[in-house]
Design an enzyme around this catalytic site. Structure first.
Site, PDB file in Angstrom:
ATOM      1  N   ASP A 131       0.832  -1.199   0.000  1.00 40.78           N
ATOM      2  CA  ASP A 131       0.000   0.000   0.000  1.00 40.78           C
ATOM      3  C   ASP A 131       0.867   1.250   0.000  1.00 40.78           C
ATOM      4  O   ASP A 131       1.433   1.630   1.016  1.00 40.78           O
ATOM      5  CB  ASP A 131      -0.903  -0.011   1.241  1.00 40.78           C
ATOM      6  CG  ASP A 131      -1.864   1.166   1.270  1.00 40.78           C
ATOM      7  OD1 ASP A 131      -2.010   1.837   0.234  1.00 40.78           O
ATOM      8  OD2 ASP A 131      -2.468   1.406   2.337  1.00 40.78           O
ATOM      9  N   ASP A 349      -1.437   5.348  -6.050  1.00 46.56           N
ATOM     10  CA  ASP A 349      -1.797   4.507  -4.903  1.00 46.56           C
ATOM     11  C   ASP A 349      -1.954   3.053  -5.327  1.00 46.56           C
ATOM     12  O   ASP A 349      -2.946   2.692  -5.964  1.00 46.56           O
ATOM     13  CB  ASP A 349      -3.089   5.017  -4.262  1.00 46.56           C
ATOM     14  CG  ASP A 349      -3.551   4.138  -3.107  1.00 46.56           C
ATOM     15  OD1 ASP A 349      -2.701   3.473  -2.493  1.00 46.56           O
ATOM     16  OD2 ASP A 349      -4.759   4.120  -2.828  1.00 46.56           O
TER      17      ASP A 349
END
Length: 526
Positions: A131, A349
């Site tokens: 992440d 992201d």
């Protein structure tokens, strides 16, 4: 040692008998002949076991969270991303921002990637999601309540127990980090336990609570050409004792989240600040087949990489997106749509499955694609999405799309990187626009566009680079500050690690043995 000046011969009664010049010359010739093959052997062994200087690169293998045969509903993906985006914007002015999402319930292949980390003594393995949209590494603790006990990903869930690790240490309230605020988290201290605790709260009520702990992180360090060593370093991470909302669901459950943000508490920041790894990490996420890919705490080298500077003073990896082109034609989008502020901008992201465009850019984009292909395919609207019936290959019909960033860096997208296949109809494949519309807010580049590319997060120079790449191939990784020295990391695997270590020990032992022989020969002949 013998001096260079000539000495008078010693008397016969002396215990030191120096040889004649002819004898000396003969012995030196014998010694050279004896030493030559030994020196050659040493040179070969040293060349085989060469180690480059500089900061090592550390790599982790990646696996796709869901197999390609696994399909989920598109609205479920969007709901998941909505939760993530609320977390991304948790600290912006005005509170949590919930993105309005449109879409269908058609099945979509999930592009969620995770890696394995080893923590504690003795080391225990955990599966954690990759992440780049958050900072903290956190693992589910053995005392966690309402946490998943099984996973639909086909992996075994493990729990971290600080009491069973001989190297674990709790972070006390007096630690400076406990008085600081970290991204999407609030820290607090219990006077009774003297433990530094945290709470992550997400937009839909999902969240996790726990405490910070320090323990050993084990990883493979690349030291040279196909030459790796087992390494470890202490890192601070979260031990989750409570989870709620989507985090409790078993279908996509993992052992935790591996945050790769820029914050001081991210693992990459902790390791690079101590010189354990370079202040750069890279990934290459494979989009087809069984997925997977490469994750490197270091710099992947590729001559086609282009770089764009990060927007300063931002929590996330914000880039200056300046325009979008379809088939080489710049779309009529107001540049203000991409301006970076507390609640706007463009974020990279890896934890977001889809890709989201602000409304001002989404509508011109869809119109341009439809206009370019309307003579070759049948445009249809399926459950609110712009879709197309396609009877031929995408590359023959759909145009390339260019995302143009600051510093002249362009990201070229193939049709598969802005479309998604949702099924078939009337003997033709149904492909729909994969980008989702956001009514105000942030443009987020998720796995849909990040896949099949090398991405380099150069934190030392505050820039991100990328290049289209077949992520099933090997990659070159820099092991020094100089780009002239690199190794081929793609051919390294867990199975080769122990063999490399054995090779290292064998070559070192043989070299030492041969050097002892040389010393003996030198002494004997002299």
């Amino acid at each position: 040692m013998r001096k260079s000046k000539e000495k008078p011969a010693p008397p016969r009664s002396s215990p030191l008998n120096f040889p004649s010049q002819a004898t000396q010359t003969h012995r030196f010739a014998e010694m050279r002949a004896f030493k030559a093959p030994i020196l050659a052997s040493v040179a070969v062994l040293l060349s085989l076991s060469v180690v480059y200087c500089g900061l090592p690169a550390t790599f982790l293998s990646l696996e796709r969270a869901f197999p390609p045969s696994r399909r989920v509903q598109l609205d479920h993906l969007r709901a998941r991303d909505r939760v993530r985006h609320a977390r991304l914007l948790q600290n912006v002015a005005g509170g949590v921002v919930d993105f309005s999402v449109e879409g269908t319930s058609d099945p979509y292949l999930v592009g969620l990637y995770f890696t394995k980390v080893k923590l504690g003594s003795p080391p225990k393995e955990f599966n954690v999601q990759i992440d780049t949209g958050s900072d903290i590494l956190w693992i589910t603790c053995n005392s966690c309540s309402d946490c998943p006990q099984s996973s639909g990903l086909g992996i075994e869930l493990n729990l971290y127990d600080s009491a069973s690790s001989s190297t674990a240490g709790l972070i006390p309230c007096s630690d400076p980090m406990c008085t600081s605020s970290f991204q999407t988290s609030s820290t607090e201290c219990s006077p009774q336990s003297n433990q530094c605790s945290y709470t992550f709260q997400y937009g839909d009520g999902s969240g996790t609570t726990g405490y910070y702990v320090s323990d050993a992180l084990y990883f493979d360090t690349i030291l040279g050409q196909s030459y790796i060593a087992n390494s470890s370093a202490f890192v601070v991470f979260g031990c989750s004792t409570y989870q709620s909302g989507d985090l409790t669901k078993t279908d996509k459950a993992v052992d935790g989240i591996f945050g790769f943000g820029q914050g001081a508490l991210s693992v990459i920041s902790q390791l690079s600040s101590r010189g354990v790894t370079p202040k750069v990490f890279s990934h290459c996420l494979k989009g087809d087949g069984n997925g997977g890919g490469i994750l490197v705490l270091g710099e992947i080298l590729e001559p086609n990489i282009v770089y764009s500077p990060l927007v300063p003073s931002q929590q996330h990896y914000n880039l200056n997106l300046q325009s979008i082109a379809v088939n080489g034609q710049i779309l009529p989008i107001d540049p203000a749509a991409f301006t970076t502020s507390n609640s706007r901008g463009t974020i990279v992201d890896s934890g977001t499955t889809l890709t989201y465009l602000v409304e001002e850019a989404y509508d011109p984009f869809v119109s341009a694609i439809t206009s370019a292909v309307s003579q070759s395919v049948t445009p249809i609207i399926s459950k609110g999405n712009q879709c197309y019936l396609v009877s031929t290959s995408l590359a023959e019909v759909f145009p390339p799309v260019s995302l143009n960033f600051a510093a002249g860096a362009t990201m070229v997208l193939k049709p598969e990187e802005y479309l998604m296949r949702t099924g078939s109809s009337e003997g033709a494949a149904v492909w729909c626009i994969g980008f989702q519309k956001v009514q105000g807010g942030v443009t987020i580049l998720g796995d849909l566009v990040l896949k099949d590319k090398i991405f380099v997060y150069d934190l030392a120079h505050q820039r991100i680079g990328w290049a289209n790449y077949d992520c099933s191939l090997s990659v070159n990784v820099s092991v020094t500050s100089s780009k002239d020295e690199y190794i081929n990391a793609g051919q390294l695997s867990e199975s080769s690690s122990s063999g490399d270590m054995l090779f290292k020990l064998l070559t070192t032992g043989i070299v030492v043995f041969l050097m002892h022989i040389l010393v003996f020969v030198e002494f004997h002949f002299l």
